[in-house]
Write an enzyme that holds these catalytic residues in place. Structure first.
Site, mmCIF file in Angstrom:
data_model
loop_
_atom_site.group_PDB
_atom_site.id
_atom_site.type_symbol
_atom_site.label_atom_id
_atom_site.label_comp_id
_atom_site.label_asym_id
_atom_site.label_seq_id
_atom_site.Cartn_x
_atom_site.Cartn_y
_atom_site.Cartn_z
ATOM 1 N N ASN A 139 -5.992 41.725 -7.856
ATOM 2 C CA ASN A 139 -4.513 41.784 -8.134
ATOM 3 C C ASN A 139 -3.762 42.590 -7.393
ATOM 4 O O ASN A 139 -4.390 43.702 -6.986
ATOM 5 C CB ASN A 139 -4.231 41.413 -9.690
ATOM 6 N N ARG A 196 5.532 33.630 -1.848
ATOM 7 C CA ARG A 196 4.148 34.581 -2.167
ATOM 8 C C ARG A 196 3.635 34.162 -3.484
ATOM 9 O O ARG A 196 4.169 33.392 -4.285
ATOM 10 C CB ARG A 196 4.593 36.112 -2.306
ATOM 11 N N GLY A 197 2.655 35.007 -4.144
ATOM 12 C CA GLY A 197 2.042 34.585 -5.205
ATOM 13 C C GLY A 197 0.695 33.893 -5.051
ATOM 14 O O GLY A 197 0.999 32.876 -4.302
ATOM 15 N N ALA A 198 -0.522 33.974 -5.453
ATOM 16 C CA ALA A 198 -1.753 33.386 -4.914
ATOM 17 C C ALA A 198 -1.421 31.598 -5.107
ATOM 18 O O ALA A 198 -1.604 31.214 -4.057
ATOM 19 C CB ALA A 198 -2.639 33.964 -5.903
ATOM 20 N N ARG A 205 -2.716 35.739 5.275
ATOM 21 C CA ARG A 205 -2.998 36.687 3.916
ATOM 22 C C ARG A 205 -4.493 36.328 3.425
ATOM 23 O O ARG A 205 -4.951 35.325 3.025
ATOM 24 C CB ARG A 205 -2.127 36.587 2.995
ATOM 25 N N GLN A 240 8.062 43.603 -6.603
ATOM 26 C CA GLN A 240 7.896 42.067 -7.023
ATOM 27 C C GLN A 240 8.359 42.422 -8.658
ATOM 28 O O GLN A 240 8.758 41.313 -9.045
ATOM 29 C CB GLN A 240 6.532 41.763 -6.714
ATOM 30 N N ASP A 294 -5.238 37.507 -7.833
ATOM 31 C CA ASP A 294 -5.403 36.988 -6.492
ATOM 32 C C ASP A 294 -6.575 36.060 -6.339
ATOM 33 O O ASP A 294 -6.902 35.317 -5.343
ATOM 34 C CB ASP A 294 -4.978 37.716 -5.349
HETATM 35 O O1 MRU Z 1 1.558 40.232 -2.394
HETATM 36 P P1 MRU Z 1 1.961 39.172 -3.678
HETATM 37 O O2 MRU Z 1 3.581 39.314 -4.336
HETATM 38 O O3 MRU Z 1 1.641 37.876 -3.076
HETATM 39 O O4 MRU Z 1 0.909 39.381 -4.733
HETATM 40 C C1 MRU Z 1 1.136 38.557 -5.836
HETATM 41 C C2 MRU Z 1 0.225 39.099 -6.873
HETATM 42 O O5 MRU Z 1 -0.512 40.022 -6.968
HETATM 43 C C3 MRU Z 1 0.054 38.050 -8.279
HETATM 44 O O6 MRU Z 1 0.048 39.019 -9.425
HETATM 45 C C4 MRU Z 1 -0.879 37.047 -8.171
HETATM 46 O O7 MRU Z 1 -0.700 36.645 -6.886
HETATM 47 C C5 MRU Z 1 -0.861 35.999 -9.108
HETATM 48 S S1 MRU Z 1 0.519 35.267 -8.953
HETATM 49 C C6 MRU Z 1 0.610 33.883 -10.318
#
Ligand code: MRU
Length: 342
Positions: free
Chosen positions: A250, A54-56, A94, A199, A240
């Site tokens: 985000n 996960r994470g963008a 996603r 998270q 994101d």
């Molecule tokens: O749903 P997630 O856990 O993928 O969401 C992640 C976030 O919102 C992070 O803050 C974002 O992707 C930045 S990661 C460097």
């Protein structure tokens, strides 16, 4: 598919080795560190959907590897068919993190250029590795650029997870904190729990501990009191998707923090690579927000906590209007309101 169980002192979250994609299953953290190894793009698509990965930025890199794997050991005449199916499948995983679509399109452009080459798999794999390498470098530069916003030893509050578990390198907002900490500029970190998938308390706390940065975790609703008591010098989160005017999507709860910061006169920063900027969007109103399964609200840690028939409201992200964002840190620079990312 192979599952490796390891208890590492140090940790990596994704890597590509011996023609396999290996990822740390983040749904099991922090209590169990399980690495999953696969060369099947469908398994990778599922990992993205379930937030095992996960994470963008990390979603984008992972999808790029999956695209390359979709044509591994495939006869040349089926390249197009298999590639198109994988593209469609991964694009459905996603919707909010623009890095996913950035990476998919980078690999697609490479596919179009070289689709008549026999060694197309190697070519696409190199592209995926390049996207990964670039992100490692962006993280380093974001950390360095972001550390310049600290003018004294500070207490920082962050939300969700933006570290090695969310990127290809050492993180965005997390790496700003880590770099500033290495320069003696971070006193303490408050990590929001980040409901509903935790998270913050599961992943950011895990990374803060690994990096020996002093921290506490609190539920999201406690951030206001921390600010009221003067315990937070600045807030920094990831993103994101960022529109050209700086409006930023985000993790749900980020907007709350920006509003609180505005009220308490606390600087609110976003850190993200330029691959998170959506150059097709003038403002945040066009950002597609992912809504998650109601089970994520009705259950906690695998236990049902509310009747199944209850309606839920479960956006995974919110959009913070740019006027509430003090600065946006990228690998290129630190930008201040008003933003114009053209
Ligand atoms: O749903 P997630 O856990 O993928 O969401 C992640 C976030 O919102 C992070 O803050 C974002 O992707 C930045 S990661 C460097």
């Amino acid at each position: 598919m192979q599952t490796l169980e390891v208890g590492l002192d140090n940790y990596f979250s994704i890597k590509f080795e011996n023609d396999k994609f290996i990822f740390l299953d983040q749904t099991k953290l922090p209590l169990t560190e399980i690495y999953v190894e696969t060369d099947y793009y469908e398994r990778i698509a599922e990992a993205i959907e379930r937030l095992e990965v996960r994470g963008a930025p990390q979603i984008g890199i992972t999808a790029a590897y999956a695209m390359a794997l979709s044509i591994k050991n495939v006869p040349q005449k089926l390249f197009q068919e298999k590639f198109d199916a994988a593209y469609k499948r991964l694009a459905r995983t996603r919707p909010t993190a623009v890095n996913l679509f950035f990476a998919l399109n980078e690999v697609k452009n490479e596919f179009e250029k070289f689709k008549h080459e026999k060694n197309l798999y190697a070519i696409l794999l190199n592209k995926a590795k390049e996207i990964h390498r670039n992100d490692v470098e962006y993280c380093e530069r974001i950390g360095e650029n972001g550390s310049k916003i600290f003018n004294r030893k500070s207490n920082v509050l962050t939300h969700c997870n933006t570290g090695r578990l969310a990127t290809g390198g050492d993180g965005t907002a997390f790496n700003v904190i880590k770099t500033a900490h290495s320069k003696g500029l971070v006193n303490f970190v408050y990590a929001d729990e980040t409901r509903p998938l935790l998270q913050g308390s599961r992943l950011t706390a895990f990374e803060l501990e690994k990096n020996k940065i002093p921290f506490a975790i609190q539920t999201d609703s406690m951030a206001a009191v921390l600010m009221q008591q003067g315990k937070v010098d600045l807030v920094i989160t990831g993103a994101d998707r960022i529109a050209l005017n700086g409006d930023t999507a985000n993790k749900i709860g980020t907007y709350n923090l920006a509003v609180l910061c505005n009220f308490h006169n606390v600087p609110f920063y976003i850190a993200a690579p330029t691959t998170t900027i959506d150059r097709s969007l003038a403002s945040g109103s066009g950002i597609i927000i992912e809504y998650r399964n109601k089970k994520e609200i009705l259950n906690f840690n695998g236990h049902q906590i509310a009747p199944e028939n209850y309606e839920t409201f479960s956006p995974a992200f919110d959009v913070t209007p740019s006027h509430l964002i003090t600065g946006i840190i990228t690998e290129e620079s630190v930008n201040f309101f008003p933003y114009n990312f053209i």
